[in-house]
Write a protein that holds these residues in place. Structure first.
Motif, PDB file in Angstrom:
ATOM      1  N   TYR A 175      85.262  25.144  37.083  1.00 40.16           N
ATOM      2  CA  TYR A 175      85.390  25.029  38.422  1.00 40.16           C
ATOM      3  C   TYR A 175      86.622  25.744  39.546  1.00 40.16           C
ATOM      4  O   TYR A 175      85.717  25.808  41.155  1.00 40.16           O
ATOM      5  CB  TYR A 175      85.239  23.405  38.201  1.00 40.16           C
ATOM      6  N   LYS A 223      87.244  23.209  34.025  1.00 43.70           N
ATOM      7  CA  LYS A 223      88.483  22.797  35.204  1.00 43.70           C
ATOM      8  C   LYS A 223      88.284  24.366  35.083  1.00 43.70           C
ATOM      9  O   LYS A 223      88.273  24.627  36.474  1.00 43.70           O
ATOM     10  CB  LYS A 223      89.489  22.729  34.485  1.00 43.70           C
ATOM     11  N   PHE A 241      87.496  15.759  37.673  1.00 39.68           N
ATOM     12  CA  PHE A 241      87.561  17.017  37.035  1.00 39.68           C
ATOM     13  C   PHE A 241      88.738  16.576  36.141  1.00 39.68           C
ATOM     14  O   PHE A 241      88.658  17.227  35.019  1.00 39.68           O
ATOM     15  CB  PHE A 241      88.678  17.474  38.182  1.00 39.68           C
ATOM     16  N   LYS A 242      89.329  15.043  36.309  1.00 42.42           N
ATOM     17  CA  LYS A 242      90.120  15.132  34.356  1.00 42.42           C
ATOM     18  C   LYS A 242      89.412  14.704  33.525  1.00 42.42           C
ATOM     19  O   LYS A 242      90.099  15.269  32.939  1.00 42.42           O
ATOM     20  CB  LYS A 242      90.849  13.910  35.192  1.00 42.42           C
ATOM     21  N   ARG A 282      89.493  22.275  29.060  1.00 44.08           N
ATOM     22  CA  ARG A 282      90.575  23.074  29.581  1.00 44.08           C
ATOM     23  C   ARG A 282      89.343  24.042  30.629  1.00 44.08           C
ATOM     24  O   ARG A 282      89.359  24.683  31.697  1.00 44.08           O
ATOM     25  CB  ARG A 282      91.554  23.455  28.919  1.00 44.08           C
ATOM     26  N   VAL A 329      95.116  20.452  42.680  1.00 46.51           N
ATOM     27  CA  VAL A 329      95.451  19.871  41.560  1.00 46.51           C
ATOM     28  C   VAL A 329      96.347  21.552  41.406  1.00 46.51           C
ATOM     29  O   VAL A 329      96.556  22.179  42.724  1.00 46.51           O
ATOM     30  CB  VAL A 329      93.779  21.488  40.945  1.00 46.51           C
TER      31      VAL A 329
END
Length: 89
Positions: free
Chosen positions: A81, A78, A70-71, A75, A9
């Motif tokens: 995470y 994410k 993940f995608k 937001r 990322v």
């Protein structure tokens, strides 16, 4: 020797995230910052980029599945995470 496969990322200058797959995180970050990486990171407003997360996997399939998962996150998810992953290290 088998190569590692990475899900990574990037944090973009415009405060967005970019997730990707590679076998060489250093090379890939350099490509993104040179404007020859993914279409998303070619825009000058998104550079420079910083590698904020990477996970290594034994197979390409595992790494690309982690990237895809993940995608799909929001937001906020994410950010949670990434925070959990940092707290583990």
């Amino acid at each position: 020797m088998a190569s590692k496969h990475y899900f990574y990322v990037l944090h973009c200058k415009d405060n967005t995230f970019y997730a990707g797959y590679t076998t060489d995180p250093t090379r890939r970050l350099n490509e993104h910052n040179e404007g020859i990486g993914a279409k998303y990171t070619r825009l000058a407003k998104r550079r420079p980029l910083t590698m904020i997360h990477q996970e290594d996997f034994e197979t390409r399939s595992e790494a690309t599945k982690a990237e895809a998962a993940f995608k799909k996150l929001t937001r906020k998810q994410k950010e949670s995470y990434l925070k959990r992953q940092r707290d583990v290290i």
